[in-house]
Design a protein around this motif. Structure first.
Motif, PDB file in Angstrom:
ATOM      1  N   GLN A  50      38.394  41.218  70.151  1.00  0.00           N
ATOM      2  CA  GLN A  50      39.477  42.020  69.611  1.00  0.00           C
ATOM      3  C   GLN A  50      38.916  43.278  68.960  1.00  0.00           C
ATOM      4  OE1 GLN A  50      42.036  38.539  67.717  1.00  0.00           O
ATOM      5  NE2 GLN A  50      43.089  40.521  67.537  1.00  0.00           N
ATOM      6  N   SER A  51      39.652  44.354  69.109  1.00  0.00           N
ATOM      7  CA  SER A  51      39.266  45.580  68.423  1.00  0.00           C
ATOM      8  C   SER A  51      40.509  46.366  68.031  1.00  0.00           C
ATOM      9  CB  SER A  51      38.350  46.435  69.310  1.00  0.00           C
ATOM     10  OG  SER A  51      39.053  46.857  70.450  1.00  0.00           O
ATOM     11  N   PRO A  52      40.442  47.097  66.934  1.00  0.00           N
ATOM     12  CA  PRO A  52      39.304  47.131  66.023  1.00  0.00           C
ATOM     13  C   PRO A  52      39.248  45.868  65.170  1.00  0.00           C
ATOM     14  CG  PRO A  52      41.092  48.409  65.118  1.00  0.00           C
ATOM     15  CD  PRO A  52      41.546  47.947  66.486  1.00  0.00           C
ATOM     16  N   GLN A  53      38.168  45.699  64.443  1.00  0.00           N
ATOM     17  CA  GLN A  53      38.040  44.531  63.573  1.00  0.00           C
ATOM     18  C   GLN A  53      38.974  44.662  62.378  1.00  0.00           C
ATOM     19  OE1 GLN A  53      34.006  43.809  62.468  1.00  0.00           O
ATOM     20  NE2 GLN A  53      34.442  41.888  61.435  1.00  0.00           N
ATOM     21  N   SER A  54      39.139  45.914  61.882  1.00  0.00           N
ATOM     22  CA  SER A  54      40.052  46.140  60.774  1.00  0.00           C
ATOM     23  C   SER A  54      40.624  47.547  60.860  1.00  0.00           C
ATOM     24  CB  SER A  54      39.342  45.928  59.433  1.00  0.00           C
ATOM     25  OG  SER A  54      38.282  46.844  59.286  1.00  0.00           O
ATOM     26  N   MET A  55      41.785  47.717  60.240  1.00  0.00           N
ATOM     27  CA  MET A  55      42.453  49.009  60.229  1.00  0.00           C
ATOM     28  C   MET A  55      43.089  49.216  58.859  1.00  0.00           C
ATOM     29  SD  MET A  55      44.467  48.846  63.843  1.00  0.00           S
ATOM     30  CE  MET A  55      44.700  50.597  63.974  1.00  0.00           C
ATOM     31  N   PHE A  56      43.003  50.430  58.369  1.00  0.00           N
ATOM     32  CA  PHE A  56      43.648  50.785  57.103  1.00  0.00           C
ATOM     33  C   PHE A  56      44.475  52.029  57.391  1.00  0.00           C
ATOM     34  CE2 PHE A  56      43.853  50.200  52.594  1.00  0.00           C
ATOM     35  CZ  PHE A  56      44.225  51.441  52.105  1.00  0.00           C
ATOM     36  N   ILE A  57      45.790  51.883  57.352  1.00  0.00           N
ATOM     37  CA  ILE A  57      46.642  52.985  57.779  1.00  0.00           C
ATOM     38  C   ILE A  57      47.686  53.313  56.718  1.00  0.00           C
ATOM     39  CG2 ILE A  57      46.368  52.385  60.211  1.00  0.00           C
ATOM     40  CD1 ILE A  57      49.212  51.198  60.044  1.00  0.00           C
ATOM     41  N   GLY A  91      41.005  35.095  69.466  1.00  0.00           N
ATOM     42  CA  GLY A  91      40.043  36.136  69.176  1.00  0.00           C
ATOM     43  C   GLY A  91      39.663  36.094  67.704  1.00  0.00           C
ATOM     44  N   GLN A  92      38.823  37.066  67.301  1.00  0.00           N
ATOM     45  CA  GLN A  92      38.329  37.063  65.920  1.00  0.00           C
ATOM     46  C   GLN A  92      39.323  37.678  64.947  1.00  0.00           C
ATOM     47  OE1 GLN A  92      37.173  38.828  68.580  1.00  0.00           O
ATOM     48  NE2 GLN A  92      34.993  39.228  68.308  1.00  0.00           N
ATOM     49  N   GLY A  93      40.322  38.350  65.473  1.00  0.00           N
ATOM     50  CA  GLY A  93      41.356  38.921  64.625  1.00  0.00           C
ATOM     51  C   GLY A  93      41.141  40.389  64.295  1.00  0.00           C
ATOM     52  N   THR A  94      42.241  41.088  64.067  1.00  0.00           N
ATOM     53  CA  THR A  94      42.243  42.463  63.565  1.00  0.00           C
ATOM     54  C   THR A  94      42.976  42.451  62.234  1.00  0.00           C
ATOM     55  OG1 THR A  94      42.203  43.541  65.740  1.00  0.00           O
ATOM     56  CG2 THR A  94      43.120  44.806  63.904  1.00  0.00           C
ATOM     57  N   THR A  95      42.277  42.853  61.172  1.00  0.00           N
ATOM     58  CA  THR A  95      42.888  42.883  59.841  1.00  0.00           C
ATOM     59  C   THR A  95      43.568  44.223  59.631  1.00  0.00           C
ATOM     60  OG1 THR A  95      41.204  41.391  58.976  1.00  0.00           O
ATOM     61  CG2 THR A  95      42.461  42.687  57.376  1.00  0.00           C
ATOM     62  N   LEU A  96      44.850  44.179  59.311  1.00  0.00           N
ATOM     63  CA  LEU A  96      45.634  45.404  59.114  1.00  0.00           C
ATOM     64  C   LEU A  96      46.019  45.536  57.651  1.00  0.00           C
ATOM     65  CD1 LEU A  96      47.163  47.857  60.281  1.00  0.00           C
ATOM     66  CD2 LEU A  96      49.127  46.334  60.598  1.00  0.00           C
ATOM     67  N   GLN A  97      45.717  46.690  57.102  1.00  0.00           N
ATOM     68  CA  GLN A  97      46.165  47.016  55.752  1.00  0.00           C
ATOM     69  C   GLN A  97      47.005  48.276  55.837  1.00  0.00           C
ATOM     70  OE1 GLN A  97      42.083  46.939  54.051  1.00  0.00           O
ATOM     71  NE2 GLN A  97      42.956  45.490  52.595  1.00  0.00           N
ATOM     72  N   VAL A  98      48.127  48.296  55.111  1.00  0.00           N
ATOM     73  CA  VAL A  98      49.055  49.420  55.143  1.00  0.00           C
ATOM     74  C   VAL A  98      49.201  49.974  53.740  1.00  0.00           C
ATOM     75  CG1 VAL A  98      51.388  50.176  55.691  1.00  0.00           C
ATOM     76  CG2 VAL A  98      50.295  48.388  57.075  1.00  0.00           C
ATOM     77  N   LYS A  99      48.937  51.244  53.611  1.00  0.00           N
ATOM     78  CA  LYS A  99      49.045  51.901  52.314  1.00  0.00           C
ATOM     79  C   LYS A  99      50.429  52.493  52.159  1.00  0.00           C
ATOM     80  CE  LYS A  99      46.770  55.445  49.513  1.00  0.00           C
ATOM     81  NZ  LYS A  99      45.714  56.497  49.508  1.00  0.00           N
ATOM     82  N   PRO A 100      51.158  52.110  51.107  1.00  0.00           N
ATOM     83  CA  PRO A 100      52.525  52.628  50.911  1.00  0.00           C
ATOM     84  C   PRO A 100      52.534  54.145  50.686  1.00  0.00           C
ATOM     85  CG  PRO A 100      52.106  50.746  49.502  1.00  0.00           C
ATOM     86  CD  PRO A 100      50.778  51.142  50.088  1.00  0.00           C
TER      87      PRO A 100
END
Lengths: 111, 115
Positions: free
Chosen positions: A6-13, A102-111
């Motif tokens: 899985q990609s990306p491994q993490s996302m910060f949006i 899969g290994q997962g994609t961590t999603l973080q969302v900034k308000p």
């Protein structure tokens, strides 16, 4: 054995942005599933795909089963803070139904 | 509407002790799956039942692990002589027995910590 990447491994949006993540395999799959997991909880099924080329939506989520049957993507449109979590792709074994994740994609969302 | 439930939610035990977890699936689902999830990883398949029959076991399921589903309803997973490497989240999922068995509904998991 089968392996899902899985990609990306993490996302910060930023809230309101669109998100895209994907999953690839070295093997041909018959079923792709996308799950979301929040802290301290079990995974929740978002979308199931059964045919190559299939495009399926669930609210702001859209997923596609790649025509090569070796990949899938998940898009989230107009992200909101509650989209935060870990998104997993999974393949379903045609005989038993056991899922390979899969290994997962961590999603973080900034308000 | 009752989903999949698991008990206990958390278990702390000392190395060498035995532990047992319970899973209550969605009532009309005849397939029941156990997975293990360690930090930063996706769930890994352990075993599954169709009704009361245990049809497949992963190589991850050592002889210290045993699972049962005596009447085709709830299931138990027992770990004997626990080791620190057994620390993980143990997830149960249930599904219908037709094509819907891919679409599995997960419980909240039991988090095991072995000291």
């Amino acid at each position: 054995g089968q392996q899902l990447n899985q990609s990306p491994q993490s996302m910060f949006i930023q809230e309101g942005e669109d998100v895209s993540m994907n999953c690839t395999s070295s093997s041909i799959f018959n079923t792709w599933l996308w799950y979301k997991q929040e802290p301290g909880e079990g995974p929740v099924l978002l979308i199931a795909l059964y045919k190559a080329g299939e495009l399926t939506s669930n609210g702001r989520l859209t997923a596609q089963f790649g025509i090569t049957r070796k990949d899938s993507f998940l898009n989230i449109s107009a992200s909101i803070p509650s989209d935060v979590g870990i998104y997993f792709c999974a393949e379903g074994s045609s005989n038993t139904g056991k899922l390979i994740f899969g290994q997962g994609t961590t999603l973080q969302v900034k308000p | 509407d009752t989903g999949v439930s698991q008990n206990p939610r958390h278990k702390i035990t000392k190395r060498g002790q035995n532990v047992t977890f319970r899973c209550d699936p969605i009532s009309e689902h005849n397939r029941l799956y156990w997975y293990r999830q360690t930090l930063g990883q996706g769930p890994e398949f352990l075993t599954y039942f169709q009704n009361e029959a245990q049809l497949e076991k992963s190589r991850l399921l050592s002889d210290r692990f045993s699972a049962e589903r005596p009447k085709g309803s709830f299931s138990t997973l027992e770990i004997q002589r626990t080791e620190q490497g057994d620390s993980a989240m143990y997830l149960c999922a249930s599904a219908r027995g037709d094509r819907g068995f891919y679409e599995q509904f997960f419980g909240p998991g039991t988090r095991l910590t072995v000291l």
